[in-house]
Write a protein that holds these residues in place. Sequence first.
Motif, short mmCIF file in Angstrom:
data_model
loop_
_atom_site.label_atom_id
_atom_site.label_comp_id
_atom_site.label_asym_id
_atom_site.label_seq_id
_atom_site.Cartn_x
_atom_site.Cartn_y
_atom_site.Cartn_z
N VAL A 46 -30.52 -25.61 -4.54
CA VAL A 46 -30.58 -24.57 -5.56
C VAL A 46 -31.28 -25.09 -6.81
O VAL A 46 -32.09 -24.37 -7.44
CB VAL A 46 -29.17 -24.05 -5.91
CG1 VAL A 46 -29.24 -23.02 -7.04
CG2 VAL A 46 -28.50 -23.43 -4.68
N LYS A 47 -31.04 -26.34 -7.16
CA LYS A 47 -31.68 -26.91 -8.36
C LYS A 47 -33.18 -27.09 -8.15
O LYS A 47 -33.96 -26.90 -9.09
CB LYS A 47 -30.99 -28.23 -8.73
CG LYS A 47 -29.60 -28.03 -9.31
CD LYS A 47 -29.00 -29.32 -9.83
CE LYS A 47 -28.61 -30.25 -8.73
NZ LYS A 47 -27.90 -31.46 -9.24
N ILE A 48 -33.59 -27.44 -6.94
CA ILE A 48 -35.03 -27.52 -6.65
C ILE A 48 -35.66 -26.15 -6.81
O ILE A 48 -36.76 -26.00 -7.36
CB ILE A 48 -35.27 -28.07 -5.23
CG1 ILE A 48 -34.92 -29.56 -5.19
CG2 ILE A 48 -36.72 -27.84 -4.80
CD1 ILE A 48 -34.98 -30.16 -3.79
N LEU A 49 -34.97 -25.11 -6.33
CA LEU A 49 -35.47 -23.74 -6.46
C LEU A 49 -35.63 -23.36 -7.93
O LEU A 49 -36.65 -22.78 -8.33
CB LEU A 49 -34.52 -22.78 -5.76
CG LEU A 49 -34.88 -21.30 -5.79
CD1 LEU A 49 -36.24 -21.04 -5.18
CD2 LEU A 49 -33.80 -20.48 -5.06
N LEU A 50 -34.66 -23.70 -8.76
CA LEU A 50 -34.73 -23.41 -10.19
C LEU A 50 -35.88 -24.18 -10.85
O LEU A 50 -36.62 -23.62 -11.67
CB LEU A 50 -33.41 -23.76 -10.87
CG LEU A 50 -32.21 -22.85 -10.53
CD1 LEU A 50 -30.92 -23.45 -11.09
CD2 LEU A 50 -32.42 -21.45 -11.08
N ASP A 51 -36.05 -25.44 -10.48
CA ASP A 51 -37.15 -26.23 -11.03
C ASP A 51 -38.50 -25.61 -10.68
O ASP A 51 -39.41 -25.56 -11.51
CB ASP A 51 -37.10 -27.66 -10.50
CG ASP A 51 -36.11 -28.54 -11.24
OD1 ASP A 51 -35.78 -28.21 -12.41
OD2 ASP A 51 -35.64 -29.53 -10.66
N THR A 52 -38.62 -25.14 -9.44
CA THR A 52 -39.88 -24.54 -9.00
C THR A 52 -40.19 -23.28 -9.79
O THR A 52 -41.33 -23.06 -10.21
CB THR A 52 -39.82 -24.22 -7.50
OG1 THR A 52 -39.58 -25.43 -6.76
CG2 THR A 52 -41.14 -23.61 -7.02
N MET A 53 -39.19 -22.44 -10.03
CA MET A 53 -39.42 -21.22 -10.79
C MET A 53 -39.79 -21.54 -12.24
O MET A 53 -40.59 -20.83 -12.84
CB MET A 53 -38.18 -20.33 -10.74
CG MET A 53 -37.95 -19.68 -9.38
SD MET A 53 -36.65 -18.44 -9.41
CE MET A 53 -35.21 -19.47 -9.71
N GLN A 54 -39.25 -22.61 -12.77
CA GLN A 54 -39.56 -22.98 -14.15
C GLN A 54 -41.03 -23.38 -14.31
O GLN A 54 -41.63 -23.11 -15.35
CB GLN A 54 -38.66 -24.14 -14.61
CG GLN A 54 -38.89 -24.54 -16.06
CD GLN A 54 -37.97 -25.67 -16.51
OE1 GLN A 54 -37.08 -26.10 -15.77
NE2 GLN A 54 -38.19 -26.18 -17.71
N TYR A 55 -41.60 -23.98 -13.27
CA TYR A 55 -42.97 -24.48 -13.36
C TYR A 55 -43.91 -23.79 -12.37
O TYR A 55 -44.96 -24.34 -12.01
CB TYR A 55 -42.98 -25.99 -13.11
CG TYR A 55 -42.15 -26.76 -14.11
CD1 TYR A 55 -42.58 -26.93 -15.42
CD2 TYR A 55 -40.92 -27.30 -13.74
CE1 TYR A 55 -41.81 -27.62 -16.34
CE2 TYR A 55 -40.14 -28.00 -14.65
CZ TYR A 55 -40.59 -28.16 -15.95
OH TYR A 55 -39.82 -28.84 -16.87
N LEU A 56 -43.59 -22.58 -11.97
CA LEU A 56 -44.33 -21.89 -10.93
C LEU A 56 -45.77 -21.57 -11.35
O LEU A 56 -46.04 -21.25 -12.52
CB LEU A 56 -43.60 -20.58 -10.57
CG LEU A 56 -44.10 -19.84 -9.32
CD1 LEU A 56 -43.89 -20.69 -8.07
CD2 LEU A 56 -43.35 -18.50 -9.18
#
Length: 291
Positions: A181-191
Amino acid sequence: MKREGLTITMIFLAESANYGEGIGNISSLKKMTRGNHEQYSYISRQAMRYNIVQQSNWDTTPVDGKSGVVQFAPSATIKDYPEIDLFGYMKTTAKGDEQKGGAATRSAVARLSNAIALEPFQGNLEFLTNMGLAVRGNLENGIAQSEVHRSYYAYTMSIDLDRVGIDGEIDIDKEEKAERVKILLDTMQYLYRDIKGRRENLSPLFVIGGRYSRKNPFFENRVKVDDNKINVETLQELIKDNELAGYTFTGITSGIFDNEKIVREELKAESVGTVFKHLKEEVNLYYGESN
């Protein structure tokens, strides 16, 4: 009640980020029409999913086409592949399997909306040629047109935290659930999104969301931008009516929106990066991590 639903709605600024079928030599943006006949370009959830999975380095799930349809391989499980854990799957099963219709399915745990423009499309066209190459070979110049639209876009991601990493008899470690879930959040932050030779920055300029007991995407279709101002009163009312105060985080990028001061005062907005840190802390709390 356990707060098992994490949802976040984001606004970003982008230009011409998803095209549909063209007509002749015209590339047409994906668009939808509202009742006032205004057209709004959008980036499909499939396109957003593609970029999220790719940039999370999750695009390694094996596929096959033995059934006549390209789909995930029956041997792939959520234990080894976060993509089908979070975004679901349909896999054709062999005869004799118990699943109805000969297919095993998993509905998405992380549900993604289209990214829809917050400003109407005005019919702008870009005139394109290949003059630079044509003159090299003394050849005729090719001509094309492409629809263009620069706008704020809004989209929502909602995650069922209680379903992550669980599929039948499979139940992965809590640490791995939290990490996905944290990887998913990181990806959305820097998408970002690569399209037609451009790299569009889809990193959010405004975010609002949190971890709630109801798995409702509360802020989807509620965030608007008019005259470069975010609709603070609507969001305040939504938070109050649904008793979301104390669980909601708001983030805004400095120097972008004209009512930034009001957003910071009324919605207690912090920086976008700080909100993502809060959300990852909420994920750790839910899965019982100490750090």
